[in-house]
Scaffold this active site. Structure first.
Site, short mmCIF file in Angstrom:
data_model
loop_
_atom_site.label_atom_id
_atom_site.label_comp_id
_atom_site.label_asym_id
_atom_site.label_seq_id
_atom_site.Cartn_x
_atom_site.Cartn_y
_atom_site.Cartn_z
N CYS A 16 0.86 -1.19 0.00
CA CYS A 16 0.00 0.00 0.00
C CYS A 16 0.89 1.24 0.00
O CYS A 16 2.11 1.15 0.16
CB CYS A 16 -0.87 0.00 1.25
SG CYS A 16 0.12 0.11 2.74
N HIS A 77 3.34 1.86 11.86
CA HIS A 77 2.20 1.81 12.79
C HIS A 77 2.23 2.92 13.83
O HIS A 77 1.28 3.05 14.61
CB HIS A 77 2.21 0.46 13.55
CG HIS A 77 2.18 -0.72 12.65
ND1 HIS A 77 3.17 -1.68 12.62
CD2 HIS A 77 1.28 -1.12 11.75
CE1 HIS A 77 2.87 -2.61 11.74
NE2 HIS A 77 1.72 -2.29 11.19
N CYS A 99 2.68 5.92 8.76
CA CYS A 99 1.82 6.18 7.60
C CYS A 99 0.96 7.41 7.89
O CYS A 99 0.38 7.52 8.98
CB CYS A 99 0.93 4.98 7.33
SG CYS A 99 -0.28 5.32 6.05
N GLU A 131 -0.41 -0.05 16.40
CA GLU A 131 -1.18 1.11 15.91
C GLU A 131 -2.22 1.57 16.94
O GLU A 131 -2.40 2.77 17.17
CB GLU A 131 -1.88 0.74 14.60
CG GLU A 131 -2.76 1.86 14.06
CD GLU A 131 -3.58 1.46 12.85
OE1 GLU A 131 -3.09 0.70 11.99
OE2 GLU A 131 -4.72 1.91 12.75
N CYS A 194 -8.53 2.81 6.31
CA CYS A 194 -7.87 3.49 5.19
C CYS A 194 -8.38 2.95 3.85
O CYS A 194 -8.90 1.83 3.76
CB CYS A 194 -6.35 3.35 5.30
SG CYS A 194 -5.72 1.78 4.74
N SER A 222 0.28 -9.84 10.53
CA SER A 222 -0.18 -8.63 9.82
C SER A 222 -1.70 -8.52 9.98
O SER A 222 -2.45 -9.39 9.54
CB SER A 222 0.21 -8.74 8.35
OG SER A 222 -0.66 -7.97 7.56
N SER A 223 -2.12 -7.42 10.58
CA SER A 223 -3.55 -7.24 10.86
C SER A 223 -4.38 -7.26 9.58
O SER A 223 -5.37 -7.96 9.48
CB SER A 223 -3.74 -5.89 11.58
OG SER A 223 -5.07 -5.51 11.57
N ASN A 224 -3.94 -6.50 8.58
CA ASN A 224 -4.78 -6.41 7.36
C ASN A 224 -4.79 -7.73 6.60
O ASN A 224 -5.79 -8.08 5.98
CB ASN A 224 -4.36 -5.22 6.50
CG ASN A 224 -3.05 -5.44 5.78
OD1 ASN A 224 -3.03 -6.00 4.70
ND2 ASN A 224 -1.94 -5.03 6.38
N SER A 270 1.47 -5.28 3.29
CA SER A 270 2.92 -5.28 3.48
C SER A 270 3.60 -6.39 2.68
O SER A 270 4.77 -6.73 2.93
CB SER A 270 3.25 -5.40 4.97
OG SER A 270 2.46 -6.38 5.57
S1 SF4 Z 1 -2.68 -0.26 5.36
FE1 SF4 Z 1 -1.71 0.96 6.99
S2 SF4 Z 1 0.23 1.62 6.11
FE2 SF4 Z 1 -1.06 0.98 4.41
S3 SF4 Z 1 -2.08 2.87 3.68
FE3 SF4 Z 1 -3.44 1.87 5.17
S4 SF4 Z 1 -2.93 2.84 7.09
FE4 SF4 Z 1 -1.26 3.27 5.72
#
Ligand code: SF4
Length: 304
Positions: A16, A77, A99, A131, A194, A222-224, A270
């Site tokens: 990202c 984070h 970020c 974060e 985001c 990794s959370s996402n 990531s």
């Molecule tokens: S996933 Fe996290 S690091 Fe990536 S754009 Fe969104 S807030 Fe920013």
């Protein structure tokens, strides 16, 4: 064994904006000959961290005593407000690679501080994630909730003000909001998820039901990536989470994959694009091997 396997990559997957920005900062300092150290894991991806280590860039767990010869980089984070204040007080040279969207969460959270009586401030997210630890430091009175049960157990208030972890599951957050609506007459929502998270989640929601299996690539911490895995799993029970392409070197696993006529790939924010390409290539090679094996079987049967 399926005769052909089609491989699809989700429309939005992998690195990202925030991760690319942080890596650009570090790599450009490194290229200019600066010695660099990173506070915490810059991002939650092992292969990226290994690459940094190979360049002599270490991630340190504590910034109590940073190496004064090195430039300190703050991870994507972010860090708690008091920790940053201490760095400034101690004159530590640092560059903030938090970020900007995480920074925005911190600022928004700070803006929720209020003198209005009977107001509950809520951060929806993982309380153990850096974060959220950092965001909470901007509003110590906030409570963190991370489950339906915790939302149900919350006391009612005249006012509830909410922010959310940047990488939360969009549907989960909406569900939590629907519970909080019954806890107050004045619900003030700041949706701080985001855009990178939203588009990656949308893309896998579209792809997962259309394929026989899904591979989600990214760090186990990794959370996402974990959110992408759970979203894909709801749409497709044949969903697998791997950290990197070499995790595919497992005969039992590839045996399973060979049963599928189609596979979808997605990756956390990531995960580097090269890693996605390697996985795509591996699966395409698997397809040509299936064809070879099938043709070989046919030839043997004909010969017999
Ligand atoms: S996933 Fe996290 S690091 Fe990536 S754009 Fe969104 S807030 Fe920013």
């Amino acid at each position: 064994m399926a005769l052909f396997m089609k491989v699809y990559v989700a429309e939005e997957a992998g690195f990202c904006f925030g991760v690319k920005r942080a890596l650009n900062i570090i790599n450009s300092l490194h290229e200019k000959g600066h010695e660099v150290q990173v506070y915490g894991q810059l991002i939650h991806n092992r292969s990226v961290l290994d690459d940094l280590k190979a360049k002599g860039i270490d991630c340190i767990d504590s910034i109590d005593q940073p190496d004064p010869k090195k430039t300190l980089i703050i991870r994507t984070h972010g860090i708690p407000k008091q920790v940053e204040a201490n760095l400034k007080k101690n004159g530590v040279k640092y560059i903030d690679a938090t970020c900007p969207l995480v920074k925005k969460l911190q600022e928004t959270t700070e803006g929720l501080n209020t003198n209005t009586p009977n107001t509950q401030i809520v951060i929806v997210g993982d309380r153990n994630h850096p974060e959220i630890i950092a965001a909470k430091s901007y509003c110590p009175d906030a409570i963190v909730i991370d489950s339906e049960e915790e939302a149900h157990n919350m006391k009612s208030s005249d006012h509830i003000r909410v922010v959310v972890q940047t990488t939360s599951d969009v549907d989960f957050f909406e569900h939590i909001i629907s519970i909080l609506e019954n806890k107050t007459e004045n619900l003030h929502i700041q949706n701080t998820i985001c855009s990178a998270t939203k588009v990656r989640q949308e893309a896998i929601k579209k792809l997962a039901p259309r394929v026989d299996g899904v591979i989600v690539v990214g760090g186990k911490n990794s959370s996402n990536t974990k959110k992408l895995y759970n979203i894909a799993l709801k749409k497709n029970k044949n969903t697998f989470h791997i950290e990197k392409s070499s995790d595919l070197n497992d005969a039992h696993f590839t045996g399973k994959l060979k049963e599928f006529k189609s596979i979808g790939i997605t990756a956390g924010a990531s995960t580097p694009p090269e890693e996605i390409k390697k996985i795509e290539k591996f699966l395409n090679n698997l397809t040509s091997n299936i064809e070879k094996e099938t043709n070989h079987g046919r030839t043997e049967r004909n010969a017999g």
